[in-house]
Design a protein around this motif. Structure first.
Motif, PDB file in Angstrom:
ATOM      1  N   ALA A   1       0.962  -1.109  -0.022  1.00 23.97           N
ATOM      2  CA  ALA A   1       0.065   0.011   0.162  1.00 23.97           C
ATOM      3  C   ALA A   1       0.763   1.254  -0.082  1.00 23.97           C
ATOM      4  O   ALA A   1       0.645   2.353  -0.693  1.00 23.97           O
ATOM      5  N   ARG A   2       1.871   1.253   0.815  1.00 24.87           N
ATOM      6  CA  ARG A   2       2.812   2.278   0.839  1.00 24.87           C
ATOM      7  C   ARG A   2       3.428   2.452  -0.633  1.00 24.87           C
ATOM      8  O   ARG A   2       3.695   3.860  -0.732  1.00 24.87           O
ATOM      9  N   LEU A   3       3.805   1.427  -1.288  1.00 26.50           N
ATOM     10  CA  LEU A   3       4.642   1.672  -2.457  1.00 26.50           C
ATOM     11  C   LEU A   3       3.695   2.004  -3.571  1.00 26.50           C
ATOM     12  O   LEU A   3       3.817   2.745  -4.526  1.00 26.50           O
ATOM     13  N   ALA A   4       2.229   1.503  -3.185  1.00 28.00           N
ATOM     14  CA  ALA A   4       1.421   2.249  -4.310  1.00 28.00           C
ATOM     15  C   ALA A   4       1.138   3.660  -4.125  1.00 28.00           C
ATOM     16  O   ALA A   4       1.048   4.243  -4.965  1.00 28.00           O
ATOM     17  N   ALA A   5       1.348   4.195  -2.967  1.00 30.39           N
ATOM     18  CA  ALA A   5       1.014   5.527  -2.449  1.00 30.39           C
ATOM     19  C   ALA A   5       2.162   6.319  -3.125  1.00 30.39           C
ATOM     20  O   ALA A   5       1.891   7.425  -3.791  1.00 30.39           O
ATOM     21  N   ALA A   6       3.380   5.817  -2.966  1.00 32.11           N
ATOM     22  CA  ALA A   6       4.522   6.480  -3.477  1.00 32.11           C
ATOM     23  C   ALA A   6       4.457   6.567  -4.928  1.00 32.11           C
ATOM     24  O   ALA A   6       4.923   7.698  -5.477  1.00 32.11           O
ATOM     25  N   SER A   7       3.939   5.479  -5.642  1.00 33.90           N
ATOM     26  CA  SER A   7       3.712   5.563  -7.195  1.00 33.90           C
ATOM     27  C   SER A   7       2.689   6.334  -7.457  1.00 33.90           C
ATOM     28  O   SER A   7       2.536   6.539  -9.001  1.00 33.90           O
ATOM     29  N   GLY A   8       1.844   6.627  -6.803  1.00 31.47           N
ATOM     30  CA  GLY A   8       0.468   7.216  -7.192  1.00 31.47           C
ATOM     31  C   GLY A   8      -0.399   6.592  -7.976  1.00 31.47           C
ATOM     32  O   GLY A   8      -1.213   6.981  -8.925  1.00 31.47           O
ATOM     33  N   THR A   9      -0.371   5.291  -7.793  1.00 31.83           N
ATOM     34  CA  THR A   9      -1.320   4.283  -8.556  1.00 31.83           C
ATOM     35  C   THR A   9      -1.671   2.956  -7.648  1.00 31.83           C
ATOM     36  O   THR A   9      -0.970   2.675  -6.806  1.00 31.83           O
ATOM     37  N   ARG A  10      -2.640   2.614  -7.851  1.00 28.51           N
ATOM     38  CA  ARG A  10      -3.111   1.175  -7.375  1.00 28.51           C
ATOM     39  C   ARG A  10      -2.573  -0.087  -8.069  1.00 28.51           C
ATOM     40  O   ARG A  10      -2.568  -1.133  -7.466  1.00 28.51           O
ATOM     41  N   GLU A  11      -2.076   0.254  -9.043  1.00 27.02           N
ATOM     42  CA  GLU A  11      -1.509  -1.008  -9.817  1.00 27.02           C
ATOM     43  C   GLU A  11       0.053  -0.931  -9.913  1.00 27.02           C
ATOM     44  O   GLU A  11       0.464   0.179 -10.524  1.00 27.02           O
ATOM     45  N   ILE A  12       0.564  -1.885  -9.351  1.00 24.64           N
ATOM     46  CA  ILE A  12       1.951  -1.909  -9.248  1.00 24.64           C
ATOM     47  C   ILE A  12       2.575  -2.883  -9.487  1.00 24.64           C
ATOM     48  O   ILE A  12       2.027  -4.046  -9.634  1.00 24.64           O
ATOM     49  N   VAL A  13       3.871  -2.987 -10.102  1.00 25.82           N
ATOM     50  CA  VAL A  13       4.684  -4.121 -10.169  1.00 25.82           C
ATOM     51  C   VAL A  13       5.454  -4.664  -9.106  1.00 25.82           C
ATOM     52  O   VAL A  13       6.147  -3.691  -8.456  1.00 25.82           O
TER      53      VAL A  13
END
Length: 217
Positions: free
Chosen positions: A151-163
């Motif tokens: 969730a923190r990684l998604a927040a940093a990326s600005g998207t709910r879809e992450i690799v």
């Protein structure tokens, strides 16, 4: 050699909110592109530039005696790094490595026209980010750690879809073994809190309390 100019800064979506905006007006900012895995800063090396992440996410790692390198946080766009350069404090406190393809803006230190109060606020924001990641590593359940980290990684990326990052990296961030991370991801997928994305290794976070808290932090 880096080419310093103001053109790209004028087109940047972060605009006047960026720490380096005053330096950009004077044409004192350069942009650098990094492939995933390439370093932006190296712990212990002298700091001569302040960096602000423009696109992508950056992994912060610290080298600990007798324990090797330890991932401590992931930061995203508009985060300033190397702030010690503004204070002439010598060396980088951590490695900063591109976790995805990254574009970052650099300004030589001492950076012209940067308000010390703004720099202090950026330092506080980075400290808060580090504290949030440290809190994730202390959660009692591994599945909760992995979900909160994603969730923190998604927040940093600005998207709910992450690799998904490499299993070893996620394990460092969650303070657990790589095999434990794999089991936690499988649990999240089976429970529906994660969904597989269209690309290999891509996942989508289903809206949960952990995701909402990470995005609002």
């Amino acid at each position: 050699m880096l080419q310093y100019s103001r053109t790209r800064c004028a087109e940047c979506i972060h605009g006047a909110q960026c720490l380096l905006a005053p330096a950009a007006v004077q044409g004192a900012v350069a942009e650098v592109a990094l492939r995933a895995g390439e370093p932006l800063l190296r712990q212990g090396e002298p700091l001569h530039q302040v960096a602000v992440v423009k696109v992508g996410v950056v992994l912060l790692r610290r080298r600990v005696p007798d324990a090797g390198r330890q991932a401590v946080a992931v930061v995203g766009p508009a985060q300033a790094l190397g702030l010690r350069a503004l204070l002439d404090c010598g060396v980088a406190a951590a490695d900063a490595q591109a976790l995805t393809p990254v574009r970052a803006c650099l300004s030589q230190a001492p950076a012209p026209a940067i308000d010390p109060r703004v720099a202090l606020a950026e330092g506080v924001r980075l400290a808060e980010t580090l504290a949030e990641w440290a809190a994730i590593a202390r959660l009692p359940r591994t599945v909760a750690r992995v979900e909160a980290a994603l969730a923190r990684l998604a927040a940093a990326s600005g998207t709910r879809e992450i690799v998904l990052p490499e299993r070893a990296v996620l394990a460092e961030l969650c303070a657990c073994a790589p095999e434990t991370v794999s089991r936690a991801v499988t649990t999240l997928l089976r429970s529906g809190r994660l969904q597989r994305g269209p690309r290999r290794g891509q996942v989508r976070l289903v809206e949960t309390e952990a995701a909402r808290e990470a995005r609002s932090a």
